[in-house]
Design a protein around this motif. Structure first.
Motif, short mmCIF file in Angstrom:
data_model
loop_
_atom_site.label_atom_id
_atom_site.label_comp_id
_atom_site.label_asym_id
_atom_site.label_seq_id
_atom_site.Cartn_x
_atom_site.Cartn_y
_atom_site.Cartn_z
N ALA A 30 -48.05 -40.64 2.63
CA ALA A 30 -48.60 -39.51 1.64
C ALA A 30 -48.75 -39.91 0.35
O ALA A 30 -48.08 -40.97 -0.23
CB ALA A 30 -47.37 -38.52 1.74
N VAL A 31 -49.57 -39.28 -0.49
CA VAL A 31 -50.23 -39.37 -1.68
C VAL A 31 -49.86 -38.22 -2.74
O VAL A 31 -50.34 -37.16 -2.15
CB VAL A 31 -51.35 -39.81 -1.86
CG1 VAL A 31 -51.74 -40.22 -3.31
CG2 VAL A 31 -51.78 -40.98 -1.04
N THR A 32 -48.91 -38.10 -3.77
CA THR A 32 -48.85 -36.97 -4.33
C THR A 32 -48.91 -37.27 -5.82
O THR A 32 -48.61 -38.35 -6.15
CB THR A 32 -47.86 -36.17 -4.14
OG1 THR A 32 -46.52 -37.03 -3.98
CG2 THR A 32 -47.98 -35.60 -2.66
N PRO A 33 -49.30 -36.40 -7.10
CA PRO A 33 -50.05 -35.17 -6.55
C PRO A 33 -51.41 -35.22 -6.12
O PRO A 33 -51.94 -36.40 -6.55
CB PRO A 33 -49.64 -34.30 -7.87
CG PRO A 33 -49.86 -35.49 -8.90
CD PRO A 33 -49.23 -36.67 -8.37
N ASP A 34 -51.92 -34.41 -5.71
CA ASP A 34 -53.53 -34.21 -5.39
C ASP A 34 -53.81 -32.86 -6.13
O ASP A 34 -53.42 -31.88 -5.86
CB ASP A 34 -53.87 -34.35 -4.04
CG ASP A 34 -55.06 -34.32 -3.77
OD1 ASP A 34 -56.11 -33.88 -4.46
OD2 ASP A 34 -55.54 -35.01 -2.51
#
Lengths: 316, 316
Positions: free
Chosen positions: B151-155
């Motif tokens: 997962a990648v945050t923030p978007d």
């Protein structure tokens, strides 16, 4: 008045546009910009514009690239160097040496630090400043954005990103820095502590390489003619450098616009990023409601909100 | 084994690389990828690869573009249509009709919905599915990312963005959709409720136009040869369409790789996005510590973490 919206990547993708009338709907970001009052546009000083003339293309077409330099307090020493390099004629007869897809186009002296060099490196003019890495960011804007700066959140790369004086910047812990969006122009350098003089420049031709922020000096942006750089053949060597010197594109001249005869000075203006229209435009970029769109995104990253820039009538 | 890292925009900008040895430091993202175990690489089925052959360039060089189609549950109806259009020969002898800087390259039948059409539109094959807008996203992944998705945050564009089966996707409220990163391939369409058949395709050649997410079907990505599209001259008409038909680039053939003679089938593999190496690679993209870098960014957006893809030996 000729309008030239910077990086006009805002239109729909529909080929059938030709055959269909658009249904009614909210204005597009471009339409919002077109409705701005004249006083929301800010003229760019000709002293802040560089005109870079490439050799004509294979069909003999003129290729001119206009670069806007960053205002203080950003990267001032490098920007001063670039004006000095321009006025000393140093950039004349250099070339575009590197085109790396989805990354950068880079230009400079092909004999500089190049094992394939065919000759001596061009001597640099006297008076260039040697800049420190601390100059990649500034604390001159204080600890926060100004009340009227337009902010964008969230930003994966910084606590805060916003527009200041018409430029995309990011901030953290009392320091502010310009960000690597498409078309931004920066200063090539060697390994730290080298910070580059400004003799070697690049522009971004792909997805924003924000990992370069605070690691290289950004000094401006291409505001017209980027297609003459982004459309060049990609280099096949390491990092996109051309292996065949014949593939390099010659740069004939670079001039500060204010040094040109008045009739030849290009005139541009940008939409004030503190104004009401810019706020509406940015909101519409984040939430497209014009006829092509079904689902508004609910957000936009700072590099997907290009600052509107246009040529003004006198310069056509 | 020939390595071909997808969109290899990871190298430093230093021209002086030629003259200086790199100081010691942490491995670069590419170096991390090179150290991956063989079992972390996943072969792409030849059934999921399209080989698009453009007319040779002005110097007679072959121009081949390889597209990887998206796996289920994403955009399945459109992907089925694209295989049908390919196998019926419909894409043969169409052309690249539109190149808009920092946005898209689009190809299709230039006589389709074009007021400058020189002839009749090419009839579409029987059996094409008509897709609904709901298909722009899927709920087949359930309400959250799988335990092993990265997962990648923030978007700014979604509650969550992550990698699933080697693809960048975003999610919100139990629905997941592919995202418009550089090189992604999508389906041109008219105004809603039209969703496009797949006869008109485009690829992204600029900063990620994420506002198109959930508004158009994404069906794949260019994994080799994007420079043959991104380096084309920009169109001077509205939306980057060519005003002069002679500027269009002919597409000679498009083939599903599994339909080619075995010796001609290109073979590619991607780095599993659930693996340990991908996690290290993504972390290094977000926090560059290799010798050129001074300040690690502390984050990266999903489109600045391109999934590593390479050709395998058999296909050379």
């Amino acid at each position: 008045m000729t309008k030239h919206i910077f990086l006009a990547a805002v239109a729909s993708l529909a080929a059938p546009l030709f055959a269909q009338d658009a249904p009614d709907g909210s204005p597009s970001p471009n339409e919002i910009v077109e409705q701005a009052d004249a006083e929301e546009w800010v003229q760019i000083a000709p002293e802040d514009l560089l005109v870079m003339t490439l050799a004509p293309d294979a069909e003999g077409n003129v290729r001119e690239v206009v670069i806007q330099l960053m205002p203080a307090p950003f990267s001032k020493g490098w920007v001063d160097n670039i004006r000095l390099l321009t006025r000393s004629g140093w950039y004349d007869d250099i070339s575009v040496n590197r085109v790396q897809d989805n990354y950068v186009v880079q230009w400079g002296d092909s004999n500089y630090d190049n094992p394939e060099a065919e000759g001596e490196a061009k001597p640099l003019p006297d008076g260039l400043k040697v800049m420190e890495e601390r100059g990649y960011s500034t604390n001159d804007l204080g600890s926060a954005l100004a009340m009227n700066d337009f902010a964008v959140t969230p930003d994966p790369y910084a606590e805060l990103s916003f527009f200041n004086q018409g430029w995309p910047v990011a901030a953290e812990a009392e320091r502010t820095w310009p960000v690597h969006c498409y078309g931004m122009v920066g200063v090539g350098r060697g390994y730290s502590p080298d910070t580059g003089s400004g003799a070697e420049l690049y522009t971004v031709i792909g997805h924003a390489p924000r990992h370069l922020d605070r690691n290289i000096a950004l000094v401006g942006r291409v505001i017209e003619g980027i297609e003459h750089l982004s459309g060049l053949p990609r280099g096949k060597g390491a990092l996109g450098f051309y292996e065949d010197p014949a593939k390099r594109t010659p740069i004939l001249t670079v001039r500060v616009a204010s040094d040109l005869p008045e009739a030849q000075q290009p005139l541009f203006e940008y939409l004030a990023t503190e104004g009401e229209t810019f706020a509406r435009y940015a909101e519409a970029r984040a939430n497209r409601r014009d006829p092509f769109f079904i689902v508004p995104a609910g957000g936009a990253d700072i590099c997907n909100i290009p600052v509107p820039i246009r040529r003004t009538a006198l310069s056509e």
